[in-house]
Design a protein around this motif. Structure first.
Motif, PDB file in Angstrom:
ATOM      1  N   SER A 158      31.957 -45.288  -0.321  1.00 23.32           N
ATOM      2  CA  SER A 158      32.148 -46.565   0.369  1.00 23.32           C
ATOM      3  C   SER A 158      30.842 -47.334   0.511  1.00 23.32           C
ATOM      4  N   GLU A 159      29.754 -46.631   0.797  1.00 28.21           N
ATOM      5  CA  GLU A 159      28.465 -47.298   0.968  1.00 28.21           C
ATOM      6  C   GLU A 159      27.967 -47.868  -0.360  1.00 28.21           C
ATOM      7  N   LYS A 160      28.212 -47.133  -1.434  1.00 29.00           N
ATOM      8  CA  LYS A 160      27.828 -47.637  -2.756  1.00 29.00           C
ATOM      9  C   LYS A 160      28.637 -48.883  -3.118  1.00 29.00           C
ATOM     10  N   GLN A 161      29.939 -48.827  -2.883  1.00 29.19           N
ATOM     11  CA  GLN A 161      30.779 -49.978  -3.194  1.00 29.19           C
ATOM     12  C   GLN A 161      30.390 -51.183  -2.338  1.00 29.19           C
ATOM     13  N   ALA A 162      30.097 -50.941  -1.078  1.00 27.43           N
ATOM     14  CA  ALA A 162      29.677 -52.034  -0.212  1.00 27.43           C
ATOM     15  C   ALA A 162      28.402 -52.692  -0.729  1.00 27.43           C
ATOM     16  N   MET A 163      27.466 -51.897  -1.221  1.00 27.72           N
ATOM     17  CA  MET A 163      26.241 -52.463  -1.780  1.00 27.72           C
ATOM     18  C   MET A 163      26.548 -53.306  -3.017  1.00 27.72           C
ATOM     19  N   GLY A 164      27.500 -52.848  -3.830  1.00 26.74           N
ATOM     20  CA  GLY A 164      27.887 -53.637  -4.993  1.00 26.74           C
ATOM     21  C   GLY A 164      28.370 -55.020  -4.609  1.00 26.74           C
ATOM     22  N   HIS A 165      29.269 -55.086  -3.632  1.00 34.65           N
ATOM     23  CA  HIS A 165      29.801 -56.382  -3.207  1.00 34.65           C
ATOM     24  C   HIS A 165      28.752 -57.210  -2.466  1.00 34.65           C
ATOM     25  N   PHE A 166      27.866 -56.539  -1.742  1.00 32.82           N
ATOM     26  CA  PHE A 166      26.775 -57.221  -1.039  1.00 32.82           C
ATOM     27  C   PHE A 166      25.857 -57.958  -2.014  1.00 32.82           C
ATOM     28  N   CYS A 167      25.649 -57.350  -3.186  1.00 29.24           N
ATOM     29  CA  CYS A 167      24.735 -57.918  -4.190  1.00 29.24           C
ATOM     30  C   CYS A 167      25.449 -58.764  -5.238  1.00 29.24           C
ATOM     31  N   ASP A 168      26.770 -58.795  -5.222  1.00 31.08           N
ATOM     32  CA  ASP A 168      27.533 -59.442  -6.293  1.00 31.08           C
ATOM     33  C   ASP A 168      27.125 -60.907  -6.473  1.00 31.08           C
ATOM     34  N   GLY A 169      26.860 -61.262  -7.722  1.00 33.23           N
ATOM     35  CA  GLY A 169      26.456 -62.616  -8.057  1.00 33.23           C
ATOM     36  C   GLY A 169      24.974 -62.867  -7.927  1.00 33.23           C
ATOM     37  N   ARG A 170      24.248 -61.909  -7.349  1.00 33.01           N
ATOM     38  CA  ARG A 170      22.803 -62.076  -7.142  1.00 33.01           C
ATOM     39  C   ARG A 170      21.961 -61.118  -7.971  1.00 33.01           C
ATOM     40  N   VAL A 171      22.595 -60.077  -8.480  1.00 30.65           N
ATOM     41  CA  VAL A 171      21.891 -59.119  -9.325  1.00 30.65           C
ATOM     42  C   VAL A 171      22.720 -58.860 -10.577  1.00 30.65           C
ATOM     43  N   SER A 172      22.089 -58.258 -11.569  1.00 36.95           N
ATOM     44  CA  SER A 172      22.769 -57.971 -12.835  1.00 36.95           C
ATOM     45  C   SER A 172      23.632 -56.726 -12.749  1.00 36.95           C
ATOM     46  N   PHE A 173      23.145 -55.713 -12.011  1.00 44.97           N
ATOM     47  CA  PHE A 173      23.758 -54.383 -12.108  1.00 44.97           C
ATOM     48  C   PHE A 173      23.468 -53.591 -10.843  1.00 44.97           C
ATOM     49  N   VAL A 174      24.512 -53.055 -10.227  1.00 43.27           N
ATOM     50  CA  VAL A 174      24.381 -52.100  -9.123  1.00 43.27           C
ATOM     51  C   VAL A 174      24.980 -50.783  -9.588  1.00 43.27           C
ATOM     52  N   VAL A 175      24.211 -49.701  -9.486  1.00 34.05           N
ATOM     53  CA  VAL A 175      24.695 -48.400  -9.938  1.00 34.05           C
ATOM     54  C   VAL A 175      24.350 -47.348  -8.891  1.00 34.05           C
ATOM     55  N   GLY A 176      25.271 -46.430  -8.670  1.00 35.30           N
ATOM     56  CA  GLY A 176      25.048 -45.342  -7.738  1.00 35.30           C
ATOM     57  C   GLY A 176      24.475 -44.112  -8.426  1.00 35.30           C
ATOM     58  N   SER A 177      23.654 -43.391  -7.685  1.00 35.78           N
ATOM     59  CA  SER A 177      23.140 -42.103  -8.144  1.00 35.78           C
ATOM     60  C   SER A 177      23.321 -41.092  -7.011  1.00 35.78           C
ATOM     61  N   HIS A 178      22.913 -39.848  -7.258  1.00 38.02           N
ATOM     62  CA  HIS A 178      22.906 -38.750  -6.278  1.00 38.02           C
ATOM     63  C   HIS A 178      24.091 -37.807  -6.388  1.00 38.02           C
ATOM     64  N   SER A 179      25.296 -38.286  -6.701  1.00 37.43           N
ATOM     65  CA  SER A 179      26.468 -37.408  -6.673  1.00 37.43           C
ATOM     66  C   SER A 179      26.571 -36.487  -7.882  1.00 37.43           C
ATOM     67  N   HIS A 180      25.909 -36.855  -8.991  1.00 43.35           N
ATOM     68  CA  HIS A 180      25.850 -36.039 -10.203  1.00 43.35           C
ATOM     69  C   HIS A 180      27.171 -35.957 -10.972  1.00 43.35           C
ATOM     70  N   VAL A 181      28.151 -36.745 -10.585  1.00 44.17           N
ATOM     71  CA  VAL A 181      29.436 -36.753 -11.289  1.00 44.17           C
ATOM     72  C   VAL A 181      29.763 -38.194 -11.677  1.00 44.17           C
ATOM     73  N   PRO A 182      29.948 -38.489 -12.970  1.00 46.28           N
ATOM     74  CA  PRO A 182      30.190 -39.878 -13.374  1.00 46.28           C
ATOM     75  C   PRO A 182      31.566 -40.367 -12.919  1.00 46.28           C
ATOM     76  N   THR A 183      31.592 -41.543 -12.348  1.00 47.25           N
ATOM     77  CA  THR A 183      32.856 -42.137 -11.913  1.00 47.25           C
ATOM     78  C   THR A 183      33.433 -43.009 -13.026  1.00 47.25           C
ATOM     79  N   ALA A 184      34.737 -43.283 -12.914  1.00 49.34           N
ATOM     80  CA  ALA A 184      35.456 -43.992 -13.981  1.00 49.34           C
ATOM     81  C   ALA A 184      35.697 -45.459 -13.636  1.00 49.34           C
ATOM     82  N   ASP A 185      34.807 -46.042 -12.818  1.00 52.12           N
ATOM     83  CA  ASP A 185      35.057 -47.395 -12.318  1.00 52.12           C
ATOM     84  C   ASP A 185      34.051 -48.421 -12.817  1.00 52.12           C
TER      85      ASP A 185
END
Length: 271
Positions: A158-185
């Motif tokens: 949820s925190e990663k997704q919130a950061m994505g929407h927080f930055c939407d339109g202002r940055v090129s790319f928001v990506v999460g790290s730390h979990s070590h498992v690739p997501t399908a989204d």
């Protein structure tokens, strides 16, 4: 611009695979910039000067990190001199190193790379959203810089997704790290920012998030620690995300996962 982000490098298996594959990836994908998360590169915990130099000499442009950044004591000594190695921007003021930087990319472009750490189920650092907002207040995508990447290193989806929407339109790319498992989204948000909740890791997936299975299983099933966590040493899988942006706006035109290796279903962009 064409940018490749590679998820957390875990131990020797991950390092070897990244160094082996990166020259080919740069050529095939015609990359302008390569960013990797290196916080688990040294035996699963932190990064050393030697490993940092190997990655940079091997074709990596910028190394991001996370909560394991200080696990190797020597990192405190060299991180202030090596500006291509960054730590989360929301560490308290006075912490060695930098949390964001502007870097030269291919064809005379510039890229702002921001590393930030979440707070849910993590160390209680300064507000990650306020820290990113302050940094974005200094730069404008498509005007002062050609590309902006935010690596949000945290536990909660949820925190990663919130950061994505927080930055939407202002940055090129928001990506999460730390979990070590690739997501399908992997997708492009409404405002034009590419997003994926977690890029996954570069390491041995015949493991528990990159570690040999025995010790984690012992701790889960018996609640007893019998030894240290050790990186799995089998054949590695490289996981990351490829993003292509519009030259004028800096917003995303394309995002695709990259997976190469033994244990996961492969994925590779076609140009």
């Amino acid at each position: 611009m064409r940018v490749l982000y590679l998820g957390d490098i875990v131990g020797r298996s991950g390092r070897a695979l990244v160094l082996e594959k990166l020259p080919e990836l740069r050529e095939k994908l015609k990359l302008d910039l390569v960013v990797v998360n290196g916080e688990n590169a040294a035996a699963g915990f932190g990064i050393t000067r030697k490993i940092c130099d190997q990655l940079l000499e091997g074709g990596v442009d910028v190394i991001t990190t996370g909560n394991h950044i200080w696990d190797q004591k020597e990192t405190v000594q060299f991180i202030s001199q090596e500006k291509r190695l960054i730590r989360p921007i929301n560490f308290p003021k006075g912490t060695p190193g930098i949390g964001a930087g502007i870097y030269e990319a291919g064809r005379g472009r510039t890229a702002l790379i921001i590393n930030v750490m979440g707070r849910i189920f993590m160390d209680p650092l300064d507000d990650p959203f306020a820290a990113v907002e302050e940094e974005l207040g200094r730069h404008r995508l498509g005007q002062t810089v050609n590309f902006i990447l935010v690596d949000i290193h945290c536990e909660a989806t949820s925190e990663k997704q919130a950061m994505g929407h927080f930055c939407d339109g202002r940055v090129s790319f928001v990506v999460g790290s730390h979990s070590h498992v690739p997501t399908a989204d992997a997708h492009i948000l409404e405002g034009g920012t590419a997003y994926q909740t977690d890029a996954g890791m570069c390491g041995d997936y015949n493991s528990v998030i990159g570690m040999e299975k025995e010790e984690p299983l012992q701790r889960f099933t018996r609640k007893i620690a019998t030894g240290r966590f050790s990186p799995a040493m089998g054949e590695g899988t490289l996981c990351g995300v490829f993003v292509e942006t519009d030259d004028r706006s800096g917003l995303a035109k394309r995002i695709e996962p990259v997976r190469l290796g033994a244990h996961l279903h492969g994925a590779f962009p076609e140009l």
